[in-house]
Design a protein around this motif. Structure first.
Motif, PDB file in Angstrom:
ATOM      1  N   GLY A 141     -27.970 -81.373  48.354  1.00  0.00           N
ATOM      2  CA  GLY A 141     -27.789 -82.607  48.983  1.00  0.00           C
ATOM      3  C   GLY A 141     -26.291 -82.876  48.853  1.00  0.00           C
ATOM      4  N   SER A 142     -25.947 -83.970  49.149  1.00  0.00           N
ATOM      5  CA  SER A 142     -24.709 -84.718  49.247  1.00  0.00           C
ATOM      6  C   SER A 142     -24.189 -86.024  48.436  1.00  0.00           C
ATOM      7  N   ARG A 144     -20.704 -88.966  48.003  1.00  0.00           N
ATOM      8  CA  ARG A 144     -19.375 -89.289  48.298  1.00  0.00           C
ATOM      9  C   ARG A 144     -18.851 -90.212  47.118  1.00  0.00           C
ATOM     10  N   ARG A 152     -17.266 -76.552  49.744  1.00  0.00           N
ATOM     11  CA  ARG A 152     -18.289 -77.592  49.721  1.00  0.00           C
ATOM     12  C   ARG A 152     -17.772 -78.966  49.173  1.00  0.00           C
ATOM     13  N   PHE A 153     -16.549 -78.955  48.669  1.00  0.00           N
ATOM     14  CA  PHE A 153     -16.122 -80.438  48.397  1.00  0.00           C
ATOM     15  C   PHE A 153     -14.830 -80.428  49.346  1.00  0.00           C
ATOM     16  N   THR A 154     -14.364 -81.763  49.367  1.00  0.00           N
ATOM     17  CA  THR A 154     -13.370 -82.284  50.312  1.00  0.00           C
ATOM     18  C   THR A 154     -12.714 -83.335  49.776  1.00  0.00           C
ATOM     19  N   GLU A 162     -15.786 -85.911  48.980  1.00  0.00           N
ATOM     20  CA  GLU A 162     -17.115 -85.669  49.659  1.00  0.00           C
ATOM     21  C   GLU A 162     -17.696 -84.086  49.203  1.00  0.00           C
ATOM     22  N   MET A 163     -18.940 -84.410  48.482  1.00  0.00           N
ATOM     23  CA  MET A 163     -19.401 -83.346  47.991  1.00  0.00           C
ATOM     24  C   MET A 163     -20.716 -82.929  48.497  1.00  0.00           C
ATOM     25  N   ASN A 164     -20.535 -81.769  49.128  1.00  0.00           N
ATOM     26  CA  ASN A 164     -21.999 -81.157  50.027  1.00  0.00           C
ATOM     27  C   ASN A 164     -22.349 -79.977  49.225  1.00  0.00           C
ATOM     28  N   SER A 165     -23.529 -79.539  49.646  1.00  0.00           N
ATOM     29  CA  SER A 165     -24.305 -78.318  49.029  1.00  0.00           C
ATOM     30  C   SER A 165     -24.234 -78.528  47.509  1.00  0.00           C
ATOM     31  N   LEU A 166     -24.519 -79.567  46.981  1.00  0.00           N
ATOM     32  CA  LEU A 166     -24.437 -79.752  45.384  1.00  0.00           C
ATOM     33  C   LEU A 166     -25.406 -78.797  44.858  1.00  0.00           C
TER      34      LEU A 166
END
Length: 131
Positions: free
Chosen positions: A16-17, A19, A67-69, A82-86
């Motif tokens: 999941g993601s 922010r 994965r993070f921006t 922004e954190m994706n593919s946690l």
């Protein structure tokens, strides 16, 4: 007086993601690097993602690259993560930090946290990733 206030943590399933947001007041936001750091109980705090005062440079922990921006919006004095593919290994308390050195030249120096006692810190927000 400098204030740093984070928001956006929570519980999310693996993959999941989330922010995270961080609003800063009391300093000239445009002139300072900003970063997100995380800490797991019993381990040292580590720099996850940092952005230079100009916004032109970013630095990431190897395990979060791709994965993070991190980004910053000067007019709102806000920095985002922004954190994706946690993944479960991302579970930690995430804290936002504002640098205390204006227009620092070396971003990696800030992100290493070697002088973190001088940074301005938020209260931290918990991120929990379930498997």
């Amino acid at each position: 007086q400098v204030q740093v206030v984070e928001s956006g943590g929570g519980l999310v399933q693996a993959g999941g993601s989330l922010r995270l947001s961080c609003v800063v007041s009391g300093l000239n936001f445009d002139d300072y690097a900003m970063g997100w750091f995380r800490q797991i109980p019993g381990k040292e705090r580590e720099g996850v993602a940092c952005i230079s005062w100009s916004g032109g440079s970013e630095h990431y922990l190897d395990s979060v690259k791709g994965r993070f921006t991190i980004s910053k919006l000067n007019r709102k004095k806000t920095v985002y993560l922004e954190m994706n593919s946690l993944q479960p290994d991302d579970t930690a308390t995430y804290s936002c930090a504002a640098d205390s050195t204006p227009q620092r030249v070396w971003l990696i120096e800030f992100c290493s946290g070697s002088n973190q006692h001088s940074y301005y810190w938020g209260q931290g927000t918990q991120v929990t990733v379930s498997s």
